[in-house]
Design a protein around this motif. Structure first.
Motif, PDB file in Angstrom:
ATOM      1  N   ASP A   1       3.957   6.044   8.527  1.00  0.00           N
ATOM      2  CA  ASP A   1       2.830   5.114   8.526  1.00  0.00           C
ATOM      3  C   ASP A   1       3.144   4.001   7.531  1.00  0.00           C
ATOM      4  O   ASP A   1       4.162   4.048   6.848  1.00  0.00           O
ATOM      5  CB  ASP A   1       1.538   5.852   8.160  1.00  0.00           C
ATOM      6  N   GLN A   2       2.237   3.005   7.417  1.00  0.00           N
ATOM      7  CA  GLN A   2       2.569   1.854   6.565  1.00  0.00           C
ATOM      8  C   GLN A   2       2.846   2.278   5.117  1.00  0.00           C
ATOM      9  O   GLN A   2       3.741   1.725   4.469  1.00  0.00           O
ATOM     10  CB  GLN A   2       1.475   0.769   6.610  1.00  0.00           C
ATOM     11  N   GLN A   3       2.122   3.274   4.624  1.00  0.00           N
ATOM     12  CA  GLN A   3       2.330   3.690   3.238  1.00  0.00           C
ATOM     13  C   GLN A   3       3.719   4.310   3.055  1.00  0.00           C
ATOM     14  O   GLN A   3       4.402   4.059   2.055  1.00  0.00           O
ATOM     15  CB  GLN A   3       1.257   4.709   2.825  1.00  0.00           C
ATOM     16  N   VAL A   4       4.117   5.128   4.031  1.00  0.00           N
ATOM     17  CA  VAL A   4       5.438   5.761   3.967  1.00  0.00           C
ATOM     18  C   VAL A   4       6.534   4.692   4.088  1.00  0.00           C
ATOM     19  O   VAL A   4       7.531   4.706   3.348  1.00  0.00           O
ATOM     20  CB  VAL A   4       5.580   6.819   5.083  1.00  0.00           C
ATOM     21  N   ARG A   5       6.342   3.743   5.001  1.00  0.00           N
ATOM     22  CA  ARG A   5       7.367   2.695   5.189  1.00  0.00           C
ATOM     23  C   ARG A   5       7.512   1.800   3.960  1.00  0.00           C
ATOM     24  O   ARG A   5       8.553   1.206   3.738  1.00  0.00           O
ATOM     25  CB  ARG A   5       7.020   1.835   6.412  1.00  0.00           C
ATOM     26  N   ASN A   6       6.453   1.723   3.159  1.00  0.00           N
ATOM     27  CA  ASN A   6       6.513   0.913   1.945  1.00  0.00           C
ATOM     28  C   ASN A   6       7.274   1.586   0.816  1.00  0.00           C
ATOM     29  O   ASN A   6       7.555   0.956  -0.201  1.00  0.00           O
ATOM     30  CB  ASN A   6       5.095   0.582   1.460  1.00  0.00           C
TER      31      ASN A   6
ATOM     32  N   HIS B   1       5.904  10.373  19.517  1.00  0.00           N
ATOM     33  CA  HIS B   1       5.371  10.690  18.187  1.00  0.00           C
ATOM     34  C   HIS B   1       4.612  12.001  18.215  1.00  0.00           C
ATOM     35  O   HIS B   1       3.783  12.208  19.098  1.00  0.00           O
ATOM     36  CB  HIS B   1       4.348   9.633  17.762  1.00  0.00           C
TER      37      HIS B   1
ATOM     38  N   GLU C   1      -2.632   4.634  10.782  1.00  0.00           N
ATOM     39  CA  GLU C   1      -2.018   5.931  11.114  1.00  0.00           C
ATOM     40  C   GLU C   1      -1.920   6.853   9.900  1.00  0.00           C
ATOM     41  O   GLU C   1      -1.949   8.062  10.039  1.00  0.00           O
ATOM     42  CB  GLU C   1      -0.603   5.716  11.670  1.00  0.00           C
ATOM     43  N   GLY C   2      -1.802   6.270   8.732  1.00  0.00           N
ATOM     44  CA  GLY C   2      -1.616   7.083   7.524  1.00  0.00           C
ATOM     45  C   GLY C   2      -2.915   7.495   6.857  1.00  0.00           C
ATOM     46  O   GLY C   2      -2.896   7.999   5.738  1.00  0.00           O
TER      47      GLY C   2
ATOM     48  N   MET D   1       0.843  -1.197   0.000  1.00  0.00           N
ATOM     49  CA  MET D   1       0.000   0.000   0.000  1.00  0.00           C
ATOM     50  C   MET D   1       0.881   1.252   0.000  1.00  0.00           C
ATOM     51  O   MET D   1       1.792   1.364   0.821  1.00  0.00           O
ATOM     52  CB  MET D   1      -0.895   0.004   1.240  1.00  0.00           C
ATOM     53  N   VAL D   2       0.601   2.167  -0.908  1.00  0.00           N
ATOM     54  CA  VAL D   2       1.377   3.408  -1.006  1.00  0.00           C
ATOM     55  C   VAL D   2       0.413   4.567  -1.271  1.00  0.00           C
ATOM     56  O   VAL D   2      -0.714   4.359  -1.714  1.00  0.00           O
ATOM     57  CB  VAL D   2       2.441   3.342  -2.136  1.00  0.00           C
TER      58      VAL D   2
ATOM     59  N   LYS E   1      -2.763   1.449  14.697  1.00  0.00           N
ATOM     60  CA  LYS E   1      -1.413   1.744  14.217  1.00  0.00           C
ATOM     61  C   LYS E   1      -1.343   1.603  12.686  1.00  0.00           C
ATOM     62  O   LYS E   1      -0.752   2.422  12.005  1.00  0.00           O
ATOM     63  CB  LYS E   1      -0.392   0.816  14.892  1.00  0.00           C
TER      64      LYS E   1
ATOM     65  N   LEU F   1      10.029   0.334  11.930  1.00  0.00           N
ATOM     66  CA  LEU F   1       8.572   0.138  11.898  1.00  0.00           C
ATOM     67  C   LEU F   1       7.820   1.241  12.642  1.00  0.00           C
ATOM     68  O   LEU F   1       6.589   1.235  12.685  1.00  0.00           O
ATOM     69  CB  LEU F   1       8.209  -1.240  12.474  1.00  0.00           C
ATOM     70  N   GLU F   2       8.549   2.178  13.225  1.00  0.00           N
ATOM     71  CA  GLU F   2       7.901   3.326  13.871  1.00  0.00           C
ATOM     72  C   GLU F   2       7.945   4.571  12.998  1.00  0.00           C
ATOM     73  O   GLU F   2       7.443   5.632  13.381  1.00  0.00           O
ATOM     74  CB  GLU F   2       8.568   3.631  15.215  1.00  0.00           C
TER      75      GLU F   2
END
Lengths: 155, 266
Positions: free
Chosen positions: B100-105, B177, A130-131, A56-57, A127, B96-97
């Motif tokens: 967010d998941q999209q940014v980490r991807n 955060h 969060e985005g 997911m992006v 969590k 992993l902190e």
């Protein structure tokens, strides 16, 4: 201009793009897949979330040229014909939306959460989201929806 | 966004060539900071050189005493790497902190460290672990690399290839955060290393990431949160903005340091 080609919702497409063309603008304006929304355009709200090569992006934080060769799935590509994806079904059942603007991004992000963790706790769902922002603040039912989707996916 | 030409480099040699031919070009990695920067018209490059697909910049290698991570390794890959989790669990947890998941991807180690945002997470791990930044022309020690807010020792056209993290005896990262952005209001990376205890603070310093030497000295004598009692981070060079004043950030930095030590000592 840069010539790019990629797969989107199973269809091969190609396009000539300017360097500065954002992926989300290509998806919405040229490919007319307007289920992917632009909420903030500052990569904070997550309404533009899509799946790119399995991850997911935020498509407003990517140039279209960076997606050359990628395999993309947008909200339009989740359902199998008339059969909703389990996450879509769960958002429907649990009323996981109010105005609906953030919903495509919420659903895509939730697919990502469940892919990494098929059994998330409330805390892990929060969590994972969060985005993504819901300006109706309908988070309680969104979290319920993700939990329901986890159940549906086990069946 | 101002107009620019997008160029994709297939190799480091090609990237170097594209950068030297186009003096106003900028390097694009994961783009999670750079693309918003371009959208805000805070940068106006003539060319953008995408290095994300260069094979020489990918991959994680673990030896007996170090973890070496290719610059284009994404946060999600560092965080989920079984090898990194085993060798330096604090580094995987930090990854992993981030955001967010999209940014980490999308976001990468090299992009974060080269940008040296004062509130980024990775610089604290690089500095506290005494890592070495391996570039296209040399190796740079972390202590020499970070040179102030958004400033590093990197020369024009110099590209980070990988970062080598010595494996510490024990380490932990604790972060407060920002509730909206996810950036560190203050973050502390504490590492007990072969070269002594090192404490790096991010998110708080007006000159970017810095080592808190008073805490290092106290922890060297007694590695326990109690050893930090009464110690204060100097707030004269801390960030003050609408989110927090410098005194509050200094206070948070000390609290995060204690929490990081507590994570280690249990």
């Amino acid at each position: 201009m840069t010539k790019i080609a990629f797969t989107i919702n199973g269809k091969q497409v190609s396009s000539d793009v300017e360097g500065r063309t954002l992926l989300v603008d290509l998806i919405r304006d040229e490919l007319k897949l307007t289920g992917t929304h632009v909420g903030c355009d500052t990569s904070q709200c997550g309404c533009c979330t899509i799946q790119l090569d399995g991850d997911m992006v935020k498509s407003c934080a990517m140039l279209a040229a960076q997606a050359d060769g990628a395999n993309i799935v947008t909200i339009e590509g989740l359902a199998d014909g008339d059969k909703l994806h389990a996450v879509q079904q769960a958002f429907t059942e649990c009323h996981g939306l109010q105005c609906g603007f953030c919903t495509p991004g919420m659903i895509m992000a939730s697919v990502g959460i469940l892919k990494a963790n098929p059994n998330p706790s409330d805390e892990e769902i929060v969590k994972g989201l969060e985005g993504n922002l819901c300006r109706c603040t309908g988070y309680v039912n969104i979290i319920k929806s993700v939990k329901r989707a986890a159940e549906l996916m086990k069946v | 966004m101002y107009a620019f030409e997008y160029l994709r480099a297939g190799s480091l040699a090609e990237a170097g060539d594209l950068l030297s031919k186009n003096p106003e070009a900028k390097i694009l990695a994961g783009g999670q900071t750079f693309i918003p920067t371009l959208k805000a018209r805070l940068a106006q490059p003539t060319h953008v050189v995408d290095v994300a697909r260069i094979k020489d910049l990918a991959g994680i290698t673990v030896t007996a005493d170090a973890v070496t991570i290719g610059a284009m390794t994404r946060h999600v890959e560092v965080g989920n790497s079984a090898e990194v989790r085993k060798a330096i669990p604090a580094l995987a947890a930090l990854a992993l902190e981030i955001g967010d998941q999209q940014v980490r991807n999308r976001g990468t180690l090299g992009g974060s460290v080269a940008n040296n945002d004062p509130a980024a997470d990775y610089p604290s791990a690089v500095l506290a672990l005494g890592a070495t930044i391996i570039t296209t022309s040399r190796e740079i020690a972390a202590d020499d690399f970070f040179q102030g807010m958004f400033a590093t020792a990197l020369a024009e056209g110099e590209i980070i290839k990988a970062i080598r993290f010595p494996i510490p005896k024990r380490a932990a990262y604790s972060k407060f955060h920002h509730p909206a952005s996810g950036y560190a209001m203050a973050g502390a990376f504490v590492a007990d290393t072969a070269k002594g205890v090192r404490v790096a603070i991010t998110g708080a310093g007006a000159s970017g990431v810095f080592r808190w030497s008073d805490a290092e000295a106290a922890l060297a004598k007694s590695f326990a949160a109690a050893a930090l009692a009464g110690l204060k981070v100097d707030d004269s060079n801390c960030i003050a903005d609408l989110h927090a004043g410098s005194d509050y950030r200094a206070h948070l930095a000390a609290v995060m340091t204690k929490r990081a030590v507590q994570k280690i000592t249990g």
